[in-house]
Write an enzyme that holds these catalytic residues in place. Structure first.
Site, PDB file in Angstrom:
ATOM      1  N   LYS A  24       0.855  -1.202   0.000  1.00  0.00           N
ATOM      2  CA  LYS A  24       0.000   0.000   0.000  1.00  0.00           C
ATOM      3  C   LYS A  24       0.883   1.242   0.000  1.00  0.00           C
ATOM      4  O   LYS A  24       0.654   2.186  -0.757  1.00  0.00           O
ATOM      5  CB  LYS A  24      -0.869  -0.001   1.255  1.00  0.00           C
ATOM      6  CG  LYS A  24      -1.468   1.360   1.606  1.00  0.00           C
ATOM      7  CD  LYS A  24      -2.280   1.348   2.855  1.00  0.00           C
ATOM      8  CE  LYS A  24      -1.500   1.640   4.093  1.00  0.00           C
ATOM      9  NZ  LYS A  24      -1.211   3.049   4.393  1.00  0.00           N
ATOM     10  N   ASN A  25       1.927   1.236   0.817  1.00  0.00           N
ATOM     11  CA  ASN A  25       2.724   2.457   0.974  1.00  0.00           C
ATOM     12  C   ASN A  25       3.685   2.701  -0.179  1.00  0.00           C
ATOM     13  O   ASN A  25       4.326   3.743  -0.247  1.00  0.00           O
ATOM     14  CB  ASN A  25       3.464   2.441   2.319  1.00  0.00           C
ATOM     15  CG  ASN A  25       2.474   2.575   3.467  1.00  0.00           C
ATOM     16  OD1 ASN A  25       1.296   2.875   3.269  1.00  0.00           O
ATOM     17  ND2 ASN A  25       2.938   2.330   4.673  1.00  0.00           N
ATOM     18  N   ARG A  94      -4.629  10.614   4.537  1.00  0.00           N
ATOM     19  CA  ARG A  94      -3.672  11.702   4.615  1.00  0.00           C
ATOM     20  C   ARG A  94      -2.579  11.567   3.565  1.00  0.00           C
ATOM     21  O   ARG A  94      -1.898  12.539   3.247  1.00  0.00           O
ATOM     22  CB  ARG A  94      -3.100  11.830   6.011  1.00  0.00           C
ATOM     23  CG  ARG A  94      -2.480  10.588   6.542  1.00  0.00           C
ATOM     24  CD  ARG A  94      -1.946  10.829   7.907  1.00  0.00           C
ATOM     25  NE  ARG A  94      -1.326  12.132   8.024  1.00  0.00           N
ATOM     26  CZ  ARG A  94      -0.157  12.464   7.506  1.00  0.00           C
ATOM     27  NH1 ARG A  94       0.494  11.584   6.795  1.00  0.00           N
ATOM     28  NH2 ARG A  94       0.334  13.672   7.655  1.00  0.00           N
ATOM     29  N   CYS A 118      -4.587  12.107  13.132  1.00  0.00           N
ATOM     30  CA  CYS A 118      -5.344  10.864  13.027  1.00  0.00           C
ATOM     31  C   CYS A 118      -5.111  10.113  14.339  1.00  0.00           C
ATOM     32  O   CYS A 118      -4.468  10.618  15.248  1.00  0.00           O
ATOM     33  CB  CYS A 118      -4.888  10.055  11.816  1.00  0.00           C
ATOM     34  SG  CYS A 118      -3.258   9.380  12.044  1.00  0.00           S
ATOM     35  N   ARG A 123       0.594  14.197  13.084  1.00  0.00           N
ATOM     36  CA  ARG A 123       0.877  14.037  11.666  1.00  0.00           C
ATOM     37  C   ARG A 123       1.099  15.373  10.932  1.00  0.00           C
ATOM     38  O   ARG A 123       0.411  15.715   9.992  1.00  0.00           O
ATOM     39  CB  ARG A 123      -0.245  13.242  10.981  1.00  0.00           C
ATOM     40  CG  ARG A 123      -0.620  11.938  11.612  1.00  0.00           C
ATOM     41  CD  ARG A 123       0.472  10.910  11.654  1.00  0.00           C
ATOM     42  NE  ARG A 123       0.888  10.386  10.375  1.00  0.00           N
ATOM     43  CZ  ARG A 123       0.316   9.351   9.765  1.00  0.00           C
ATOM     44  NH1 ARG A 123      -0.713   8.785  10.299  1.00  0.00           N
ATOM     45  NH2 ARG A 123       0.772   8.916   8.608  1.00  0.00           N
ATOM     46  N   PRO A 124       2.020  16.219  11.415  1.00  0.00           N
ATOM     47  CA  PRO A 124       2.269  17.496  10.708  1.00  0.00           C
ATOM     48  C   PRO A 124       2.855  17.264   9.315  1.00  0.00           C
ATOM     49  O   PRO A 124       3.328  16.173   9.006  1.00  0.00           O
ATOM     50  CB  PRO A 124       3.296  18.171  11.607  1.00  0.00           C
ATOM     51  CG  PRO A 124       3.955  17.075  12.328  1.00  0.00           C
ATOM     52  CD  PRO A 124       2.925  15.995  12.513  1.00  0.00           C
ATOM     53  N   ILE A 125       2.803  18.318   8.493  1.00  0.00           N
ATOM     54  CA  ILE A 125       3.430  18.207   7.165  1.00  0.00           C
ATOM     55  C   ILE A 125       4.350  19.403   6.929  1.00  0.00           C
ATOM     56  O   ILE A 125       4.620  19.796   5.795  1.00  0.00           O
ATOM     57  CB  ILE A 125       2.362  18.139   6.049  1.00  0.00           C
ATOM     58  CG1 ILE A 125       1.338  19.275   6.212  1.00  0.00           C
ATOM     59  CG2 ILE A 125       1.650  16.798   6.034  1.00  0.00           C
ATOM     60  CD1 ILE A 125       0.591  19.584   4.969  1.00  0.00           C
ATOM     61  N   ASP A 126       4.867  19.968   8.015  1.00  0.00           N
ATOM     62  CA  ASP A 126       5.739  21.151   7.917  1.00  0.00           C
ATOM     63  C   ASP A 126       6.983  20.878   7.072  1.00  0.00           C
ATOM     64  O   ASP A 126       7.462  21.761   6.351  1.00  0.00           O
ATOM     65  CB  ASP A 126       6.145  21.624   9.317  1.00  0.00           C
ATOM     66  CG  ASP A 126       6.785  20.503  10.130  1.00  0.00           C
ATOM     67  OD1 ASP A 126       6.219  19.402  10.175  1.00  0.00           O
ATOM     68  OD2 ASP A 126       7.873  20.718  10.685  1.00  0.00           O
ATOM     69  N   LEU A 127       7.480  19.646   7.097  1.00  0.00           N
ATOM     70  CA  LEU A 127       8.714  19.349   6.333  1.00  0.00           C
ATOM     71  C   LEU A 127       8.412  19.291   4.829  1.00  0.00           C
ATOM     72  O   LEU A 127       9.254  19.655   4.001  1.00  0.00           O
ATOM     73  CB  LEU A 127       9.326  18.041   6.811  1.00  0.00           C
ATOM     74  CG  LEU A 127       9.675  18.003   8.305  1.00  0.00           C
ATOM     75  CD1 LEU A 127      10.228  16.647   8.710  1.00  0.00           C
ATOM     76  CD2 LEU A 127      10.665  19.111   8.665  1.00  0.00           C
ATOM     77  N   ASP A 307       5.106   0.556  12.033  1.00  0.00           N
ATOM     78  CA  ASP A 307       3.883  -0.097  11.541  1.00  0.00           C
ATOM     79  C   ASP A 307       3.773  -1.542  11.999  1.00  0.00           C
ATOM     80  O   ASP A 307       2.766  -2.191  11.741  1.00  0.00           O
ATOM     81  CB  ASP A 307       3.838  -0.063   9.997  1.00  0.00           C
ATOM     82  CG  ASP A 307       3.653   1.348   9.499  1.00  0.00           C
ATOM     83  OD1 ASP A 307       3.832   1.577   8.289  1.00  0.00           O
ATOM     84  OD2 ASP A 307       3.360   2.237  10.317  1.00  0.00           O
ATOM     85  N   ILE A 329       8.334   7.079  16.749  1.00  0.00           N
ATOM     86  CA  ILE A 329       7.979   7.765  15.512  1.00  0.00           C
ATOM     87  C   ILE A 329       6.726   8.624  15.665  1.00  0.00           C
ATOM     88  O   ILE A 329       6.706   9.785  15.274  1.00  0.00           O
ATOM     89  CB  ILE A 329       7.763   6.750  14.348  1.00  0.00           C
ATOM     90  CG1 ILE A 329       8.978   5.834  14.186  1.00  0.00           C
ATOM     91  CG2 ILE A 329       7.409   7.475  13.049  1.00  0.00           C
ATOM     92  CD1 ILE A 329      10.217   6.512  13.657  1.00  0.00           C
ATOM     93  N   ARG A 399      -8.291  -0.451   4.717  1.00  0.00           N
ATOM     94  CA  ARG A 399      -7.466   0.559   4.047  1.00  0.00           C
ATOM     95  C   ARG A 399      -6.144  -0.050   3.596  1.00  0.00           C
ATOM     96  O   ARG A 399      -5.552   0.394   2.631  1.00  0.00           O
ATOM     97  CB  ARG A 399      -7.187   1.720   5.003  1.00  0.00           C
ATOM     98  CG  ARG A 399      -8.414   2.528   5.348  1.00  0.00           C
ATOM     99  CD  ARG A 399      -8.038   3.768   6.086  1.00  0.00           C
ATOM    100  NE  ARG A 399      -6.930   4.437   5.418  1.00  0.00           N
ATOM    101  CZ  ARG A 399      -6.303   5.484   5.937  1.00  0.00           C
ATOM    102  NH1 ARG A 399      -6.659   5.961   7.106  1.00  0.00           N
ATOM    103  NH2 ARG A 399      -5.314   6.064   5.290  1.00  0.00           N
TER     104      ARG A 399
END
Ligand code: EPZ
Length: 420
Positions: A24-25, A94, A118, A123-127, A307, A329, A399
C-alpha cells in the site's frame, strides 16, 4: 458497517501458504507520480485496498483516467483539469498530500487540504511545506488548505530535520521537473521510497543516490510513461510472520522480499520462532511454544518499523516475562493498548513506553479498531483469545489489508466478516 468475528483458540495452529499483496505504501506515491507526465503508467502487483480506490478517486478529480484490472492499474493524467485535493478526500487518507509535489512540478499550482491528525498522532506536514518553499514554491495556509504556487520549481539543497517518508517522496517527485539540481539530505530509506525512485527513473528522471540518505535529482523538461512492479507489502508480511509465531503455526509466505524484513525477522528469531528464507520471494515461519520477551524500540528504516509495533505487542503478551516497547515515531500510537486490555492483556503505558507483562491468557471480547495497524493487532489477539472476539470499525483494516480474513481462514482461523 462491517465487523470481523473471530472464534479464538489458545491452542490454534495456523498452517499453510499465504500470498502477500503489493505494498500500500509503495503504490500510493507511484499513483501520484502519474501526475508528472501526460503519458500512461502501468503499475503491477497492486493491492486492492481501500486507500488505492481513494487515491484513484482523487486522481480522477484532478483529471487523470485510470483502469484497475485485477492487480494492475493503467493510469494517465493527459491533462490536469483541477488542482484541488478536497478535504473530504484528504481527511479520509492523509497520503493524499503526495499529490502536492507532482501538481506543483507539472501544473505550477496545488490546493491541498491540510490532512490534520489521526488516531496515531498529530501528523504534521511542515517538512513537506518547507521543502517545497526551498524549491521556490510560494505557500499560504488558509482555511484548512495549503495553497501553493510555483511557475517553475528551481533545484535547491534541502535537508530534512527528521526522517519523513512522505516528505522524501513529495520532494523527490517535485524535484524531477525542477530547473537544475536538487540535493535531498537525511532522506527516508524505506523500500517504498526506493521503489518510487526506480519508477521515476523509468519515467526519465535523473536520480543518483537511490536508497541512500543523500539523493541528487537533476531536473528534466518532461517525463514519460513507464511500466512498473510495486514491491510486496513488508508490513502485511510482518503481520503474517507474527501470526505464525503467535499461534505456533507453520506458515509459508509467498511474494515477499525478505530483504525488507531483516529487523522484524531478527526480532522474531530472538523471540524463539524459526524464520527461513526459502528463496528470494518466500519466507517460512514456524512458531515455538516458548516465546521470549524482549525490548523493542521503533525507528526509521532499517530499524524496527512503527507499523509493526502493535502486532509485535500482541506477541509479547504471550512471552514469558516483561517486554518494554518504545514508540519513537508517532506521538500517540498506543490506541490498541486499551482494546488489548479488554482482551485480558497486562500492559501499562508510560509516555512513549508500553510495559507488556506476559504470559497472559487472552479472552475474547468486543473491541473497536482505531487505526490500520491497531486493527491488525486486534485480529492477531482474537485468534488466540479464548472465545469470541468481535472487532468493530473494520474499514480501518480494509485501508491496508487485502481480504485479510480470507487469507487467515485459509490458514485455519475461524474468522468471518459480518455486515450489520
Ligand atoms: C508513512 O507515513 C507511512 N504511510 C506510514 O504508514 C508509516 O507509519 C510512516 O511513513 C513511518 O514509517 C505511507 O507511506 C502512506 P513520516 P508518513 O512522514 O509519510 C513526523 C500505515 O500504517 N513528520 O515518515 O506520514 C511525523 O509526525 C501508515 O501504513 C513531521 O514532523 O510518515 C512522524 O512523527 C501509518 N513533519 C515522523 O515525522 C512532516 O512534515 C515520521 O512521519 C512529516 C512528518
Amino acid at each position: 458497517m462491517e465487523k470481523i468475528r473471530i472464534l479464538g483458540n489458545p491452542s490454534l495452529r495456523l498452517k499453510g501458504k499465504v500470498r502477500i499483496s503489493g505494498s500500500k505504501n509503495a503504490v500510493l506515491p507511484a499513483i501520484a507520480a502519474a501526475l508528472l507526465t501526460e503519458e500512461r503508467l502501468q503499475l503491477q502487483n497492486i493491492p486492492r485496498v481501500k486507500d488505492v480506490f481513494t487515491i484513484l478517486t482523487l486522481m480522477e478529480e484532478l483529471g487523470a483516467r485510470s483502469k484497475l484490472k485485477n492487480n494492475s492499474i493503467s493510469i494517465r493524467a493527459k491533462r490536469i483539469t483541477s488542482d484541488e485535493a478536497s478535504y473530504e478526500l484528504v481527511r479520509s487518507m492523509r497520503a493524499s498530500i503526495l499529490v502536492l509535489g507532482p501538481l506543483l512540478a507539472r501544473y505550477g499550482k496545488a490546493v491541498v487540504a491540510l490532512p490534520g491528525g489521526c488516531a496515531i498522532g498529530s501528523r504534521p506536514i511542515d517538512l513537506h511545506i518547507s521543502g517545497m518553499q526551498k524549491l521556490g514554491a510560494s505557500i499560504a495556509l488558509e482555511h484548512g488548505y495549503i495553497r501553493a504556487e510555483a511557475p517553475r520549481l528551481r533545484g535547491a539543497d534541502v535537508e530534512f530535520e527528521k526522517k519523513t517518508v512522505g516528505g522524501t517522496e513529495n520532494l523527490l517527485m517535485a524535484a524531477t521537473l525542477a530547473q537544475g539540481e536538487t540535493v535531498l539530505r537525511n532522506c527516508a530509506l524505506e523500500p517504498e521510497v526506493v521503489n518510487l525512485c526506480e519508477l521515476l527513473v523509468k519515467m526519465g528522471a535523473r536520480i543518483d543516490g537511490i536508497g541512500e540518505e543523500v539523493i541528487r535529482i537533476r531536473g528534466v523538461k518532461e517525463l514519460g510513461g513507464a511500466t512498473h512492479e510495486i514491491i510486496p507489502d513488508r508490513i502485511e508480511a510482518g503481520t503474517f510472520l507474527v501470526a505464525g509465531a503467535l499461534a505456533q503455526g507453520d506458515i509459508t509466505l509467498e511474494n515477499v522480499d525478505p530483504r525488507h524484513l531483516v529487523t522484524v525477522i531478527e526480532r522474531l528469531l530472538f523471540s524463539g520462532a524459526r524464520v527461513d528464507g526459502l528463496d528470494d520471494r518466500t519466507l517460512r515461519v514456524v512458531g515455538s511454544a516458548e516465546i521470549k520477551p524482549q525490548d523493542i524500540t521503533t525507528s526509521p528504516y532499517p530499524g524496527f518499523p512503527t507499523d509493526m509495533q502493535a502486532q509485535f505487542m500482541v506477541l509479547m503478551t504471550q512471552a514469558s516475562g516483561v517486554s518494554i516497547i518504545t514508540e519513537t515515531i508517532f506521538d500517540r500510537r498506543f490506541s490498541h493498548v486499551n482494546e488489548l486490555l479488554r482482551l485480558g492483556a497486562s500492559i501499562e503505558v508510560h509516555g512513549d513506553k508500553a510495559i507488556v507483562k506476559g504470559k497472559t491468557p487472552l479472552s475474547g471480547a468486543e473491541v473497536i479498531a482505531t487505526d490500520l495497524r491497531a486493527s491488525a493487532s486486534l485480529i492477531l489477539a482474537g485468534l488466540i483469545a479464548r472465545g469470541e472476539t468481535v472487532i468493530n470499525d473494520v474499514e480501518h483494516l480494509d485501508r491496508g489489508y487485502e481480504r485479510i480474513e480470507e487469507k487467515l481462514k485459509l490458514l485455519g482461523a475461524s474468522i468471518e466478516r459480518i455486515k450489520y
